[in-house]
Design an enzyme around this catalytic site. Sequence first.
Site: not given
Length: 464
Positions: A258, A434-436, A438
């Site tokens: 994401p 990567d929002h998983r 960070v």
Amino acid sequence: MIQEFRLPDLGEGLTDAEVVQWLVAPGDTVALNQTLAEVETAKAVVELPSPYDGTVTTLHAEAGDTVEVGAPLIAFDVAGAETADAAQAGAEPADAATAANTGDASDAGEKTPPNLVGYGAAPSSKARPARRARRAAAASTPTDTAVLEAAPHDVLPDAPASPRIGDRPRSTPPVRAYAKRLGVDLVLVAAEVGDRVITRDDIDAYAERIGGQTDRPAPAASQPSAFGDASERETRIPIRGVRKHTAAAMVQSAFTAPHVTTFHTVDVTATMDLIASLRADRSLSEHRIGPLVVVAKAVCLALGRTPGLNSRWDEEAGEIVQPHYVDLGIAAATDRGLIVPNIRDADGMNLPQLADAVSALTQTARSGKTSPADLAGGTFSITNIGVFGIDAGTPILPPGQSGILAVGAVRRMPWEHHGEIALRQVMTLSLSFDHRIVDGAEGARFVKDVADILEQPGRAMILG
């Protein structure tokens, strides 16, 4: 005895490669480790050295053909027949390659395969490859040097021209494709231009001399087109090589991680003044220190405070892996597509060392000689969109990385400075992450750390 050389695994699980050009022909005598051909994998152009001393009998593929890993590529007539492959009954050349890779010299015999991925270390050979001998001879000939310096844009300046083997003309793949489209025989052109690299101008001149008897398409006079050839409604370009790999990697990344992108515009006047002073320093004149190099150093420092951006998501293990080093990827636009080679342990380099590493990486990428190993294992990447005059963008993460920073153009514009409006040099930073791994706060902190260093390069002395 006839020995088959099969296309080896050139690294990173690549399944095939395209033959760019052959440097030998049937009937040629070759030495161990002499370059046979240039092949393009999904990542880079690789030179294939010969695993045998012998005579070429068969080429199993033509230039432009795609060959599967393990498929026959070329055959040799090898005197003595006591080679690594024939040491065991029914063994394939790939088996000898595996034996060499494991270091079992007893199974490999006296003639071990060359130094390719999946092969062992290359043995020393007293025979000098014919290609290098010809190149050395050409370098000492003033006429050849003048020709190379005057060659048109079709000849890549960073890549040495291939030798002419027998009746095979010397030319680049785009020129060969151009000649084929016009119906021009390169052998006839070579007979006129001599033993030098054939260019598009040579082909056009030959076509004019034979009185326009080729099927060269002429643009429609009544409907000029900005796209070039108006007689054809469309051009079809095969999707293969580096571009095919890049497309697959970007799709995988875009639909797996994401993505979130954050932007920050920063006053880099102090950084540009620093760069100007470093360039004026005679002791640093050999190092090309520019904005990208300073940004790279700032990134390495900032990653120490935000390790999440230097991490990767391991789906199978259910873990986030945080390396204690920075293998910094630098995106490079090449004729074959976008690639991202890496600078190993960039966090341990100073500015001159980083400048040298970036210069070497860029030159190698543009010449198409980046190795598959240099394209794997990066931990964070930078893409310099500022060289195209672009201010900002939303870069896609390289697979396996959690952060990529786009560096925009440096522009001189009105800016608030010490309570007044002044002309300052500014740059926009665009960070995709990567929002998983960070979250927004960590991403913002990283961009702010990089910006603070660029605004005040002296902060690099205290940032920790």
